[in-house]
Each structure stands twice: as structure tokens, then as C-alpha cells.
Design a protein around this motif. Structure first.
Motif, short mmCIF file in Angstrom:
data_model
loop_
_atom_site.label_atom_id
_atom_site.label_comp_id
_atom_site.label_asym_id
_atom_site.label_seq_id
_atom_site.Cartn_x
_atom_site.Cartn_y
_atom_site.Cartn_z
N MET A 1 0.85 -1.20 0.00
CA MET A 1 0.00 0.00 0.00
C MET A 1 0.88 1.24 0.00
N LEU A 2 0.69 2.10 -0.97
CA LEU A 2 1.49 3.31 -1.09
C LEU A 2 1.23 4.27 0.07
N LEU A 3 2.31 4.94 0.52
CA LEU A 3 2.20 6.06 1.46
C LEU A 3 1.38 5.71 2.70
N GLU A 4 1.73 4.61 3.32
CA GLU A 4 0.93 4.12 4.46
C GLU A 4 0.85 5.13 5.60
N GLN A 5 1.98 5.77 5.95
CA GLN A 5 1.95 6.72 7.06
C GLN A 5 1.15 7.96 6.70
N LEU A 6 1.31 8.46 5.47
CA LEU A 6 0.54 9.63 5.05
C LEU A 6 -0.95 9.31 5.02
N ARG A 7 -1.32 8.11 4.61
CA ARG A 7 -2.72 7.69 4.65
C ARG A 7 -3.26 7.78 6.08
N LYS A 8 -2.48 7.29 7.04
CA LYS A 8 -2.91 7.33 8.44
C LYS A 8 -3.03 8.77 8.92
N ASP A 9 -2.07 9.61 8.54
CA ASP A 9 -2.11 11.02 8.96
C ASP A 9 -3.32 11.74 8.38
N VAL A 10 -3.61 11.47 7.12
CA VAL A 10 -4.76 12.12 6.47
C VAL A 10 -6.06 11.62 7.08
N LEU A 11 -6.13 10.33 7.37
CA LEU A 11 -7.32 9.80 8.04
C LEU A 11 -7.53 10.49 9.38
N GLU A 12 -6.46 10.62 10.16
CA GLU A 12 -6.57 11.26 11.47
C GLU A 12 -7.02 12.71 11.34
N ALA A 13 -6.53 13.40 10.32
CA ALA A 13 -6.95 14.79 10.09
C ALA A 13 -8.44 14.85 9.78
N ASN A 14 -8.92 13.94 8.95
CA ASN A 14 -10.35 13.89 8.64
C ASN A 14 -11.18 13.62 9.89
N LEU A 15 -10.73 12.69 10.71
CA LEU A 15 -11.47 12.34 11.92
C LEU A 15 -11.44 13.48 12.94
N GLU A 16 -10.35 14.25 12.93
CA GLU A 16 -10.27 15.41 13.84
C GLU A 16 -11.34 16.43 13.50
N LEU A 17 -11.65 16.59 12.23
CA LEU A 17 -12.69 17.53 11.82
C LEU A 17 -14.05 17.12 12.40
N VAL A 18 -14.30 15.82 12.42
CA VAL A 18 -15.54 15.31 13.00
C VAL A 18 -15.54 15.51 14.51
N LYS A 19 -14.42 15.14 15.13
CA LYS A 19 -14.30 15.23 16.58
C LYS A 19 -14.53 16.65 17.07
N ARG A 20 -14.07 17.63 16.32
CA ARG A 20 -14.17 19.04 16.72
C ARG A 20 -15.44 19.71 16.21
N GLY A 21 -16.33 18.95 15.58
CA GLY A 21 -17.61 19.48 15.17
C GLY A 21 -17.57 20.38 13.95
N LEU A 22 -16.57 20.20 13.10
CA LEU A 22 -16.43 21.07 11.93
C LEU A 22 -17.13 20.52 10.69
N VAL A 23 -17.53 19.25 10.73
CA VAL A 23 -18.22 18.68 9.57
C VAL A 23 -19.47 17.93 10.03
N LEU A 24 -20.44 17.83 9.14
CA LEU A 24 -21.64 17.04 9.35
C LEU A 24 -21.68 15.92 8.31
N TYR A 25 -22.15 14.75 8.73
CA TYR A 25 -22.30 13.62 7.81
C TYR A 25 -21.02 13.40 7.01
N THR A 26 -21.09 13.51 5.68
CA THR A 26 -19.88 13.28 4.87
C THR A 26 -19.30 14.59 4.34
N PHE A 27 -19.73 15.73 4.90
CA PHE A 27 -19.17 17.02 4.48
C PHE A 27 -17.67 17.04 4.74
N GLY A 28 -16.98 17.84 3.98
CA GLY A 28 -15.58 18.15 4.28
C GLY A 28 -14.61 17.08 3.83
#
Length: 233
Positions: A1-28
Motif C-alpha cells: 500500500m502506497l504512502l501508508e503513514q501519510l494515509r494514516k495522517d490524512v485519516l486522522e486529520a479527517n477524523l479530527e474535523l468530526v471530533k471538533r464538530g467542523l463537519v456534518l455527515y460526509t461534508f468536508g
């Protein structure tokens, strides 16, 4: 799988947006770039955040051609890749429809630098783009969105994208960036906080003064300057 660490970092960034209430449903969406390989990792389009895994992230080149992934990339991909091409110092991009920052975007207004909280992260007002023309909207809309951001950072004055790591797209919502996926998500959270403060400041006093240049310099450069004193060495 290409760029495994960057994939994890990007996933965490996406989840942070949810955790902090910045996105609804699949927005963002959030993405990150590997400059050495010239590859971008971005959230897939329309996938519920609860279901996202590193292997679901889509890998493209800097022009949006899919290199690895079975899912469609975010519909905002062309904006992300254009920002990476035009702003070579950034390493990640986040797009949200967070309530207060989006309110300023919908009003076509920049977020003024009213105080030191703003100055700690943004060296001046957070700019807003010009409205997109009907031709731009009817054409390569997502690409044109990126062009509007780049144009605003070059005219009428030149703005360093790392000194002001966000832009409001007129009638749309904010795009935010940083050196890493974590930084971009962090900046998006702070942007929403300062937008909320600015909204309330204007409500209390419509003609409130912006922070002085001296105070803006003091707070911004203590965190980001060559001789920054904030935090630990």
C-alpha cells in the motif's frame, strides 16, 4: 500500500474535523502531499467517517490522476491539487463547511484580525475570494475554486500562504492548509474559533477596531518568527 503513514495522517486529520464538530455527515475533506514522490492522499467522496480506514484513502498525482485506490476521490480534489502545485510550501489541505467561517464566506467578508487569538495563527485578516463568474461555475468549477484562492493570495497584495493558512471561498466555505495534515486540521479548528469570536465582536460593536500592527507582530512572531519564544525548545 502506497504512502501508508501519510494515509494514516490524512485519516486522522479527517477524523479530527468530526471530533471538533467542523463537519456534518460526509461534508468536508482533508488531504496530504508527499512532495518527494509528487503524490496526494485524499479522503474518498461521500464515505461515512465512521467507516473510513487508511486503505480507503485515494492516492493521486499532482494533477488528480488516480495512482492507487478503488474509491472515487473527494469531489474537491482539483482544488486540493491546484493548491499543492501553486503553494509549494504547504503539505496538507482541509476543507470544511464549519458554521461561523462559512457564514463569513457566504457574506463575502474576510475575517478581521480583531485580537491576539487570531494573531497567534493568522498574520492579518483571513481573506475571501472574489465571487466566481457564471462561466467559472459552469466550467471546471472545482479547478476554478482553486484559481480564485490563488488569485486572492497574489492580488491585490501578496499573502504568504503559511502566514495566513486559510481562505474563504465567496459563497462557499473555507479551505485551510498547513505543513502537515495535523497542522491543517489544527488550523481549521482555530479558524472556526476565531470566526466565531469575530462574529460576536461585530455583534457587540459593528465598528470594532482590528488589532494593532504592533500587537499582531508580537503575537504572530512569538509563535512563528525566527526567534519564536512560544512552547518548548
Amino acid at each position: 500500500m502506497l504512502l501508508e503513514q501519510l494515509r494514516k495522517d490524512v485519516l486522522e486529520a479527517n477524523l479530527e474535523l468530526v471530533k471538533r464538530g467542523l463537519v456534518l455527515y460526509t461534508f468536508g475533506n482533508a488531504s496530504g502531499v508527499d512532495r518527494e514522490q509528487g503524490l496526494v492522499v485524499i479522503k474518498p467522496s461521500g464515505v461515512d467517517y465512521d467507516d473510513l480506514r487508511p486503505e480507503h484513502m485515494v492516492v493521486t498525482d499532482l494533477h488528480g490522476k488516480i495512482v492507487e485506490g478503488n474509491l472515487n476521490p473527494s469531489s474537491d480534489l482539483d482544488t486540493h491539487t491546484l493548491l499543492y502545485r501553486e503553494f509549494p510550501t504547504i503539505g496538507a489541505v482541509v476543507h470544511t463547511h464549519s458554521e461561523f467561517a462559512t457564514s463569513f464566506a457566504q457574506a463575502g467578508l474576510p475575517i478581521p484580525a480583531f485580537g491576539t487569538t487570531h494573531a497567534d495563527y493568522f498574520y492579518g485578516p483571513v481573506p475571501v475570494t472574489a465571487p466566481l463568474t457564471d462561466e467559472a461555475i459552469g466550467g471546471r468549477y472545482v479547478h476554478e475554486t482553486g484559481l480564485a484562492i490563488v488569485e486572492r493570495f497574489r492580488n491585490p497584495e501578496v499573502i504568504d500562504p503559511l502566514a495566513v493558512p486559510a481562505c474563504l471561498v465567496n459563497g462557499h466555505a473555507p479551505f485551510v492548509w498547513g505543513r502537515t495534515a495535523h497542522d491543517a486540521a489544527h488550523n481549521a479548528v482555530v479558524l472556526e474559533a476565531v470566526a466565531r469570536m469575530a462574529y460576536r465582536t461585530i455583534g457587540l460593536r459593528a465598528n470594532a477596531d482590528c488589532v494593532s500592527q504592533a500587537l499582531l507582530d508580537r503575537h504572530y512572531f512569538r509563535k512563528h518568527g525566527a526567534n519564536a519564544t512560544y512552547g518548548q525548545k
